[in-house]
Design an enzyme around this catalytic site. Structure first.
Site, mmCIF file in Angstrom:
data_model
loop_
_atom_site.group_PDB
_atom_site.id
_atom_site.type_symbol
_atom_site.label_atom_id
_atom_site.label_comp_id
_atom_site.label_asym_id
_atom_site.label_seq_id
_atom_site.Cartn_x
_atom_site.Cartn_y
_atom_site.Cartn_z
ATOM 1 N N PHE A 119 0.852 -1.186 0.000
ATOM 2 C CA PHE A 119 0.000 0.000 0.000
ATOM 3 C C PHE A 119 0.889 1.237 0.000
ATOM 4 O O PHE A 119 2.044 1.197 0.435
ATOM 5 C CB PHE A 119 -0.924 0.006 1.225
ATOM 6 C CG PHE A 119 -2.391 0.000 0.864
ATOM 7 C CD1 PHE A 119 -2.995 -1.135 0.371
ATOM 8 C CD2 PHE A 119 -3.161 1.141 1.013
ATOM 9 C CE1 PHE A 119 -4.333 -1.153 0.047
ATOM 10 C CE2 PHE A 119 -4.505 1.140 0.689
ATOM 11 C CZ PHE A 119 -5.095 -0.015 0.203
ATOM 12 N N HIS A 242 -8.332 11.456 -1.796
ATOM 13 C CA HIS A 242 -7.904 10.145 -2.290
ATOM 14 C C HIS A 242 -7.610 10.260 -3.777
ATOM 15 O O HIS A 242 -8.404 10.835 -4.523
ATOM 16 C CB HIS A 242 -8.987 9.097 -2.045
ATOM 17 C CG HIS A 242 -8.489 7.692 -2.164
ATOM 18 N ND1 HIS A 242 -8.141 7.126 -3.371
ATOM 19 C CD2 HIS A 242 -8.269 6.733 -1.221
ATOM 20 C CE1 HIS A 242 -7.736 5.887 -3.162
ATOM 21 N NE2 HIS A 242 -7.802 5.625 -1.872
ATOM 22 N N LEU A 252 -15.170 5.524 -4.413
ATOM 23 C CA LEU A 252 -13.789 5.149 -4.112
ATOM 24 C C LEU A 252 -13.315 3.959 -4.935
ATOM 25 O O LEU A 252 -14.015 2.950 -5.049
ATOM 26 C CB LEU A 252 -13.661 4.818 -2.624
ATOM 27 C CG LEU A 252 -12.291 4.331 -2.144
ATOM 28 C CD1 LEU A 252 -11.260 5.426 -2.279
ATOM 29 C CD2 LEU A 252 -12.386 3.849 -0.699
ATOM 30 N N GLU A 255 -6.829 2.025 -3.044
ATOM 31 C CA GLU A 255 -5.395 2.048 -3.302
ATOM 32 C C GLU A 255 -4.853 0.635 -3.502
ATOM 33 O O GLU A 255 -3.794 0.433 -4.093
ATOM 34 C CB GLU A 255 -4.701 2.721 -2.114
ATOM 35 C CG GLU A 255 -3.275 3.121 -2.330
ATOM 36 C CD GLU A 255 -2.809 4.017 -1.185
ATOM 37 O OE1 GLU A 255 -1.826 3.638 -0.540
ATOM 38 O OE2 GLU A 255 -3.431 5.068 -0.955
#
Length: 595
Positions: A119, A242, A252, A255
């Site tokens: 991440f 984001h 969304l 990630e």
């Protein structure tokens, strides 16, 4: 007017991850615990968390909590409190394993251990290369987490008040917190919840912005209630955008897509992140990636007919990997962008996602305020955890997957603190003030009796567009000052909002008006604090912040290495020092942040 009173040992406002984790601690300790929620617990916004929860388990490669702590301090641009960050990173393995024992269905490696993916900003050996630290359940980690913890609360006999809206905090003459007022949506009736301790776990307030990944329920209720009760708000200028919201929809895209190998590309198909973060590339921290994307768009390299977004490409991945690790993302692409991510790239653009600031707390979950020269004195009986709180583990910028870790660690620690506090108190509750519900009733009466007032929807939209235009990814001195003026004008309109529907039963017009009362407090705190901070740090980037060797990337550690405290009365600002001293290890010294 007589208001019914319900009495509990502990009252928790919010049934997302932090609230549910705290409730487990309280209910399993034998305390009578109430959880108030606007929605059914498994529909709280934690359900939208996709990518995973950070913990240095080291299941597929070497990892260590020291490295996780370093990454978090660096990600915070050194505005995070290092004692709280150490506490969170050291507790990470413990709370993730506890969650697994609650029944959390993590993805598995062939060895049977929890699957972990890379991440953004999470690196091995103090920034050497990306590391696999995010413990994931496909791309539905938050969904699985809520169900596991809700079931555990059902077993522990936690009492839920579902489709109730908390209205105001109740403090006695000494300033101690003794309960909250709340409205039952089904009847419109107001109740007092009398408690020995109250926890706010109300989540974020991303709906102050026009484009947001946040659910419509994310209206900053706990933050607004705390501000009205005289609690200052900490570091509200820091909002994370984001990098990958679906262009035009804001939904969304985790990630985790980039963690699985996704690549950001501009209009010419170039993998542009190599120019901005040559080491981490697409897995740099979120503020770095968001600014790179906006720069590409502003310089004419955006995609689409309006050149207003970039593309997230996973077409080079094995379709079987996508269907196993990212099934929800493929579905979101089809539903919200008309794009099958297996076959073509997804259109994405930075979108408001997370508030780093909130109600000031320490790492025990106690709400703290300045008093008698001490910047952090606990408010007796008041606790906060999750996104509405500011322990400050995220500082000026949060690393992905540290949010789910935050709510687990500080949900548990606040629950433990509340258990200890409640068991130290006399058997009888502290008495309620005589006028405990008067303020809440006056707010509702004002709405019921308002004539020729402002429309709630139009006023909310004006606030959201103002915040989007004046306090977004990049911030400009004159635009911020103008934005402050506009938000203060909109505040006057919020004070005169009118609703046409005066009914009691499930009156959503009244609820939206009450939510707007909370949103405007968050908007004021955000833009007033941002206007005052004349440096660039983390997610807060000023056009007039000079980049010099003493001020890397416009960051001014001489004058601005401090937390902002916004007070509702007079929009007054003061400041308190960042805690640079960890609990057991050496301080992580200031340096230029690069990926």
């Amino acid at each position: 007017m007589s208001v019914p009173v319900r009495k509990f040992d502990a009252v928790i406002v919010g049934a997302g991850g932090a609230g549910l984790r705290a409730a487990i601690q309280l209910s399993e300790a034998g305390l009578r615990t109430a959880v108030i929620s606007k929605v059914f617990p498994t529909r709280s916004h934690t359900v939208a968390a996709q990518g995973g929860v950070a913990a240095s388990l080291g299941n597929s490669e070497e990892d260590h909590w020291h490295w996780h702590m370093y990454d978090t301090v660096k990600g915070s641009d050194w505005l995070g409190d290092q004692d709280a960050i150490e506490f969170m990173c050291r507790k990470a393995n413990e709370v993730v394993i506890e969650l697994e024992h609650y029944g959390m269905p993590f993805d598995r490696l062939d060895s049977g251990k929890i699957y972990q993916r890379p991440f953004g900003g999470h690196m091995s050996n103090f920034g050497e290369k990306p590391v696999r630290r995010s413990c994931a359940a496909a791309d539905r980690t938050g969904h699985a987490m809520l169900h596991a913890m809700y079931q555990r609360n059902v077993k522990a006999n936690t009492q839920f008040f579902i489709e109730w809206m908390a209205l105001d905090l109740i403090r006695d003459e000494e300033g101690d917190v003794v309960g909250v007022t709340a409205m039952e949506m089904e009847t419109g009736e107001v109740f007092v919840f009398h408690a020995k301790a109250v926890l706010f776990a109300t989540g974020g307030a991303g709906r102050i912005y026009y484009s947001s990944t946040n659910a419509f329920i994310n209206t900053g209720d706990g933050v607004g209630m705390a501000a009205r009760a005289g609690i200052p708000l900490e570091d509200m200028e820091f909002w994370q955008f984001h990098p990958t919201g679906v262009a035009g929809a804001g939904v969304l895209i985790t990630e985790g897509v980039r963690g699985e190998g996704g690549i950001l590309r501009n209009a010419s198909g170039e993998r542009f992140m190599e120019r901005y973060a040559p080491n981490a590339k697409d897995l740099a921290s979120r503020d770095v990636v968001s600014r790179a994307m906006v720069t590409e768009i502003n310089e004419g390299r955006g995609c689409g007919p309006n050149k207003d977004h970039v593309m997230l490409d996973i077409t080079h991945l094995d379709p079987a990997t996508i269907m196993k690790r990212l099934p929800g993302i493929r579905e979101i692409g089809i539903q919200f962008a008309g794009v099958d991510a297996i076959k073509e790239p997804l259109p994405v653009v930075p979108t408001c996602h997370y508030q780093m600031g909130g109600i000031p707390t320490n790492y025990n979950g106690e709400v703290v305020v300045p008093k008698d020269g001490n910047p952090s004195v606990p408010v007796k009986g008041f606790y906060a955890a999750g996104e509405c709180a500011c322990a400050s583990v995220h500082g000026a910028n949060r690393l992905g997957t540290n949010s789910l870790l935050d709510l687990l660690v500080f949900g548990k620690s606040s629950g433990e603190s509340m258990v200890e506090f409640i068991k130290s108190q006399p058997a009888a509750h502290k008495p309620l003030p005589a006028n405990a519900a008067d303020f809440s009733l006056s707010r509702i009466n004002r709405l019921d009796n308002q004539k020729d007032g402002a429309a709630v929807g139009a006023t909310r939209l004006a606030m959201q567009r103002t915040m989007q235009a004046h306090c977004g990814v990049f911030r400009f001195k004159d635009m911020l000052a103008e934005g402050v003026s506009k938000i203060l004008d909109i505040e006057q309109q919020v004070a005169t909002t009118e609703i046409k529907d005066k009914s009691k039963v499930f009156n959503t017009a009244r609820l939206e008006a009450l939510e707007l009362d909370n949103l405007i407090e968050v908007a004021k705190a955000t833009i007033v604090s941002a206007n005052a901070r004349t440096e660039s740090r983390g997610a807060h980037v000023r056009d007039d912040a000079t980049d010099t060797p003493e001020r890397p990337d416009g960051r001014d550690d001489v004058n601005w290495l401090k937390h902002t405290l916004w007070h509702r009365e007079g929009n007054r600002l003061d400041y308190k020092p960042v805690n640079m001293k960890p609990l057991t290890v050496d301080t992580i010294a200031l340096k230029k942040r690069a990926y």
